[in-house]
Design a protein around this motif. Structure first.
Motif, PDB file in Angstrom:
ATOM      1  N   TYR A 146      26.622  79.720  92.765  1.00  0.00           N
ATOM      2  CA  TYR A 146      26.588  79.625  94.236  1.00  0.00           C
ATOM      3  C   TYR A 146      26.807  78.204  94.735  1.00  0.00           C
ATOM      4  N   SER A 147      27.265  77.316  93.871  1.00  0.00           N
ATOM      5  CA  SER A 147      27.400  75.911  94.282  1.00  0.00           C
ATOM      6  C   SER A 147      28.605  75.671  95.200  1.00  0.00           C
ATOM      7  N   ARG A 148      29.495  76.616  95.278  1.00  0.00           N
ATOM      8  CA  ARG A 148      30.737  76.421  96.051  1.00  0.00           C
ATOM      9  C   ARG A 148      31.321  75.060  95.679  1.00  0.00           C
ATOM     10  N   GLY A 149      31.627  74.203  96.653  1.00  0.00           N
ATOM     11  CA  GLY A 149      32.193  72.895  96.284  1.00  0.00           C
ATOM     12  C   GLY A 149      31.158  71.850  95.904  1.00  0.00           C
ATOM     13  N   GLY A 150      29.864  72.202  95.967  1.00  0.00           N
ATOM     14  CA  GLY A 150      28.814  71.185  95.818  1.00  0.00           C
ATOM     15  C   GLY A 150      28.562  70.802  94.370  1.00  0.00           C
ATOM     16  N   ASP A 151      27.833  69.698  94.196  1.00  0.00           N
ATOM     17  CA  ASP A 151      27.575  69.182  92.846  1.00  0.00           C
ATOM     18  C   ASP A 151      26.266  69.727  92.262  1.00  0.00           C
ATOM     19  N   GLY A 152      25.518  70.501  93.041  1.00  0.00           N
ATOM     20  CA  GLY A 152      24.272  71.067  92.524  1.00  0.00           C
ATOM     21  C   GLY A 152      23.141  70.058  92.396  1.00  0.00           C
ATOM     22  N   ARG A 153      23.317  68.903  93.006  1.00  0.00           N
ATOM     23  CA  ARG A 153      22.350  67.816  92.812  1.00  0.00           C
ATOM     24  C   ARG A 153      21.590  67.488  94.097  1.00  0.00           C
ATOM     25  N   LEU A 154      20.525  66.728  93.918  1.00  0.00           N
ATOM     26  CA  LEU A 154      19.696  66.243  95.031  1.00  0.00           C
ATOM     27  C   LEU A 154      19.633  64.730  94.924  1.00  0.00           C
ATOM     28  N   TYR A 156      27.647  61.219  95.337  1.00  0.00           N
ATOM     29  CA  TYR A 156      28.444  60.777  96.494  1.00  0.00           C
ATOM     30  C   TYR A 156      28.137  61.679  97.676  1.00  0.00           C
ATOM     31  N   ARG A 157      27.658  61.067  98.758  1.00  0.00           N
ATOM     32  CA  ARG A 157      27.257  61.802  99.948  1.00  0.00           C
ATOM     33  C   ARG A 157      27.796  61.100 101.179  1.00  0.00           C
ATOM     34  N   GLY A 158      28.196  61.918 102.154  1.00  0.00           N
ATOM     35  CA  GLY A 158      28.684  61.337 103.403  1.00  0.00           C
ATOM     36  C   GLY A 158      27.578  60.730 104.250  1.00  0.00           C
ATOM     37  N   PHE A 211       9.319  75.637 104.067  1.00  0.00           N
ATOM     38  CA  PHE A 211       9.933  75.032 102.872  1.00  0.00           C
ATOM     39  C   PHE A 211      11.344  74.557 103.147  1.00  0.00           C
ATOM     40  N   ASP A 212      11.888  73.846 102.189  1.00  0.00           N
ATOM     41  CA  ASP A 212      13.250  73.307 102.204  1.00  0.00           C
ATOM     42  C   ASP A 212      13.421  72.251 103.286  1.00  0.00           C
ATOM     43  N   TYR A 213      13.075  71.023 102.912  1.00  0.00           N
ATOM     44  CA  TYR A 213      13.030  69.928 103.877  1.00  0.00           C
ATOM     45  C   TYR A 213      14.233  69.014 103.714  1.00  0.00           C
ATOM     46  N   ASP A 244      28.094  83.661 101.669  1.00  0.00           N
ATOM     47  CA  ASP A 244      28.442  82.823 100.521  1.00  0.00           C
ATOM     48  C   ASP A 244      27.329  81.875 100.144  1.00  0.00           C
ATOM     49  N   LEU A 245      26.081  82.307 100.262  1.00  0.00           N
ATOM     50  CA  LEU A 245      24.981  81.381  99.956  1.00  0.00           C
ATOM     51  C   LEU A 245      24.408  81.701  98.582  1.00  0.00           C
ATOM     52  N   GLY A 246      23.122  81.576  98.434  1.00  0.00           N
ATOM     53  CA  GLY A 246      22.481  81.730  97.121  1.00  0.00           C
ATOM     54  C   GLY A 246      22.050  80.365  96.633  1.00  0.00           C
ATOM     55  N   ASP A 247      21.245  80.344  95.570  1.00  0.00           N
ATOM     56  CA  ASP A 247      20.742  79.085  95.009  1.00  0.00           C
ATOM     57  C   ASP A 247      21.903  78.268  94.446  1.00  0.00           C
ATOM     58  N   GLY A 248      22.414  77.333  95.230  1.00  0.00           N
ATOM     59  CA  GLY A 248      23.576  76.554  94.818  1.00  0.00           C
ATOM     60  C   GLY A 248      23.212  75.261  94.105  1.00  0.00           C
ATOM     61  N   ARG A 249      21.976  74.835  94.265  1.00  0.00           N
ATOM     62  CA  ARG A 249      21.561  73.628  93.549  1.00  0.00           C
ATOM     63  C   ARG A 249      20.116  73.750  93.078  1.00  0.00           C
ATOM     64  N   GLY A 250      19.703  75.005  92.904  1.00  0.00           N
ATOM     65  CA  GLY A 250      18.330  75.221  92.477  1.00  0.00           C
ATOM     66  C   GLY A 250      18.229  76.537  91.750  1.00  0.00           C
ATOM     67  N   THR A 260      18.315  81.425 108.505  1.00  0.00           N
ATOM     68  CA  THR A 260      17.490  82.536 107.987  1.00  0.00           C
ATOM     69  C   THR A 260      17.256  82.431 106.476  1.00  0.00           C
ATOM     70  N   ASP A 261      18.104  81.675 105.778  1.00  0.00           N
ATOM     71  CA  ASP A 261      17.878  81.497 104.336  1.00  0.00           C
ATOM     72  C   ASP A 261      16.806  80.445 104.072  1.00  0.00           C
ATOM     73  N   ASN A 262      16.343  79.778 105.116  1.00  0.00           N
ATOM     74  CA  ASN A 262      15.265  78.804 104.937  1.00  0.00           C
ATOM     75  C   ASN A 262      13.932  79.339 105.451  1.00  0.00           C
ATOM     76  N   ILE A 263      13.871  80.627 105.739  1.00  0.00           N
ATOM     77  CA  ILE A 263      12.622  81.224 106.233  1.00  0.00           C
ATOM     78  C   ILE A 263      12.085  82.186 105.175  1.00  0.00           C
TER      79      ILE A 263
HETATM   80  P1  AMP Z   1      20.337  74.200 102.549  1.00  0.00           P
HETATM   81  O1  AMP Z   1      21.019  73.725 103.806  1.00  0.00           O
HETATM   82  O2  AMP Z   1      19.790  73.083 101.696  1.00  0.00           O
HETATM   83  O3  AMP Z   1      19.329  75.260 102.794  1.00  0.00           O
HETATM   84  O4  AMP Z   1      21.496  74.813 101.651  1.00  0.00           O
HETATM   85  C1  AMP Z   1      22.364  75.826 102.102  1.00  0.00           C
HETATM   86  C2  AMP Z   1      23.201  76.324 100.955  1.00  0.00           C
HETATM   87  O5  AMP Z   1      24.008  75.271 100.415  1.00  0.00           O
HETATM   88  C3  AMP Z   1      22.413  76.865  99.774  1.00  0.00           C
HETATM   89  O6  AMP Z   1      23.163  77.915  99.227  1.00  0.00           O
HETATM   90  C4  AMP Z   1      22.353  75.668  98.854  1.00  0.00           C
HETATM   91  O7  AMP Z   1      22.091  76.032  97.517  1.00  0.00           O
HETATM   92  C5  AMP Z   1      23.747  75.091  99.040  1.00  0.00           C
HETATM   93  N1  AMP Z   1      23.820  73.653  98.728  1.00  0.00           N
HETATM   94  C6  AMP Z   1      23.321  72.635  99.453  1.00  0.00           C
HETATM   95  N2  AMP Z   1      23.569  71.451  98.860  1.00  0.00           N
HETATM   96  C7  AMP Z   1      24.258  71.715  97.711  1.00  0.00           C
HETATM   97  C8  AMP Z   1      24.811  70.920  96.655  1.00  0.00           C
HETATM   98  N3  AMP Z   1      24.712  69.574  96.649  1.00  0.00           N
HETATM   99  N4  AMP Z   1      25.432  71.567  95.647  1.00  0.00           N
HETATM  100  C9  AMP Z   1      25.539  72.895  95.636  1.00  0.00           C
HETATM  101  N5  AMP Z   1      25.053  73.699  96.593  1.00  0.00           N
HETATM  102  C10 AMP Z   1      24.414  73.126  97.630  1.00  0.00           C
END
Ligand code: AMP
Ligand code: MG
Length: 469
Positions: free
Chosen positions: A118-126, A162-164, A262-264, A85-91, A252-255
């Motif tokens: 691919y954002s699932r429950g996330g806001d897609g933001r940094l 909003y972040r924990g 990458f992905d810090y 269930d991954l993929g570019d969720g915020r990029g 493995t999705d960060n390699i």
């Molecule tokens: P990461 O741990 O940053 O490599 O992210 C793992 C997965 O979670 C990837 O599919 C990201 O796109 C997704 N993800 C991380 N943070 C968010 C967010 N705030 N909103 C949506 N997707 C996210």
């Protein structure tokens, strides 16, 4: 300056590899960082600040490059559990160009640019702090000679997040990183999982054509590719150790298949040598601790090897995979000696040297970066090291065996000891309290002076170590 050579080659892979997406419409765009050196390198040095915001804040396409952003599809093992269930969720992949230096493909990939399928429950933001931390990590790593993505642009975007794990509401940002490839081990894993062997073959050909063109004529392309990736990933593991760096989330999705770091997220540098030093608070078992990183990379490469079975054979893939440890054993002393500005001798001697070096660092608890700084050029730096805040460690009996071995080593060409950086008492480091100290005035009063001064000190360090784009 070279001409910008735009590309949209990722589209050649076909729509099974990505989803067309749009960037979020941000209420504000404030330029916080632009990497002018790399902009020059790729031919974008002439962009004004306003154009910089247009492209890296509002994501108006770069002429000749991708007409729409592409959210890339991938899976991956997270902390050893498979997640489909991954993929570019915020990029997304925003643009591509050709690296003028070696003709390989370069990606402009975003983080925090909005929601995707691919954002699932996330806001897609940094968060802005997350963006600042990624800039600091990449700048430090590049200066220390680690092959890393670059933080091309950081733009504050005026939202409340909003972040924990951060005081909330937190400020928002969007980062554009520049990296050779955003194809990950997880990109291969997804196709293997779906048993889509046609696209798996297409991805392999794409990676060879754009990143490993020297392998185009290989008899077993998959095995040759695995060996090349294993070599680059092993070198990266050695570079992290030599830099005292803990990535924190080696899923493995960060390699990346180019072996480019990458992905810090929760990264940290080590204060002192400690193989158990862990970066992420959520890494409760220390799976991705400093000293376990090489093992983890090897584990991740094994997952890549499994994906390639349909395109090759276990007989061919196994020896290709098994090159990872010999390369690592050769690269570790090489990268450590490179940081010290010393010329390698033979592999046995070099291995004995770094064993003594780690023994000393472990027993003395001397500061990790200080040691490399003090002994740049080996015995040539004896007097300088005697004036170091760590001088007592070097006067101790425990240092003698290492000092003895060090005498045999010649300085490398261009170690640059007369550079003003080496006149400092202590090296520029980026330990967690220093990161927090850079962030605090930004959070309290939007004061970016410590951030800017940290970047100029890092630039001085990069110059001292003669690292070029
Ligand atoms: P990461 O741990 O940053 O490599 O992210 C793992 C997965 O979670 C990837 O599919 C990201 O796109 C997704 N993800 C991380 N943070 C968010 C967010 N705030 N909103 C949506 N997707 C996210
Ligand atoms: Mg990631």
């Amino acid at each position: 300056m070279p001409d910008f050579r735009p590309s949209r080659r990722h589209e050649d892979l076909g729509s099974a590899f990505y989803d067309r997406v749009a960037a979020a419409d941000f209420p504000q765009t404030i330029l916080r960082h632009r990497d002018n050196r790399w902009a020059e390198h790729v031919g974008l040095g002439g962009l004004s600040d306003a154009q910089w915001l247009t492209h890296f804040g509002h994501f108006e396409p770069l002429p000749g490059s991708l007409p729409h952003p592409l959210a890339l599809r991938y899976h991956g093992h997270q902390f050893r559990s498979y997640n489909p269930d991954l993929g570019d969720g915020r990029g997304f992949l925003f643009a591509q160009c050709t690296d003028p230096e070696d003709g390989r493909l370069l990606d402009f990939g975003t983080k925090g640019s909005g929601k995707t399928p691919y954002s699932r429950g996330g806001d897609g933001r940094l968060t802005l702090k997350g963006g600042v931390r990624e800039v600091l990590a990449t700048e430090m790593l590049e200066a220390l000679g680690v092959y890393t993505s670059k933080s091309f642009a950081l733009i504050e975007t005026g939202e409340q997040l909003y972040r924990g794990d951060e005081p909330s509401p937190a400020r928002s940002s969007v980062l554009t990183r520049l990296s050779h490839s955003h194809v990950r081990i997880g990109t291969f894993q997804r196709l293997a999982y779906l048993e889509d062997h046609e696209n798996l073959g297409r991805l392999l050909d794409f990676c060879i054509a754009n990143y490993y063109p020297q392998l185009a004529g290989a008899e077993d392309k998959a095995a040759a590719f695995l060996e090349a990736v294993a070599g680059n990933v092993a070198r990266l593991g050695a570079q992290w150790i030599a830099a005292g760096f803990v990535h924190g989330v080696l899923n493995t999705d960060n390699i990346n298949i180019t072996g480019e770091s990458f992905d810090y997220g929760p990264w940290r540098f080590l204060p002192q040598y400690d193989p158990g030093f862990t970066a992420a608070y959520f890494d409760e078992t220390g799976l991705y601790a400093f000293g376990r990183q090489p093992d983890t990379l090897a584990w991740n490469l094994t997952r890549l090897a499994e994906c390639l079975v349909p395109l090759s054979s276990i007989e061919n893939l196994e020896p290709a995979l098994n090159t990872v440890w010999p390369v690592f054993r050769e690269q570790l002393p090489r990268q450590m000696l490179r940081r010290l500005g010393l010329r390698p001798r033979d592999i046995e001697e070099d291995s004995a040297f770094i064993t003594a070096l780690f023994g000393f660092l472990s027993a003395s608890k001397a500061r990790y970066e200080q040691f490399f700084f003090d002994w740049r050029g080996g015995a040539l730096s004896t007097e300088r090291a005697a004036r170091s805040p760590a001088a007592d460690h070097y006067a101790d009996d425990a240092f003698r065996p290492l000092a003895g071995l060090m005498k045999a080593y010649e300085p490398a060409d261009a170690i640059n000891l007369d550079h003003p950086y080496f006149a400092r008492q202590v090296p520029r480091t980026m330990l967690i309290d220093e990161v927090e100290a850079v962030w605090a005035p930004i959070a309290e009063r939007d004061d970016w002076t410590l951030f800017e001064s940290a970047l100029s000190e890092i630039a001085q360090m990069r110059d001292a170590y003669r690292i070029r784009p």
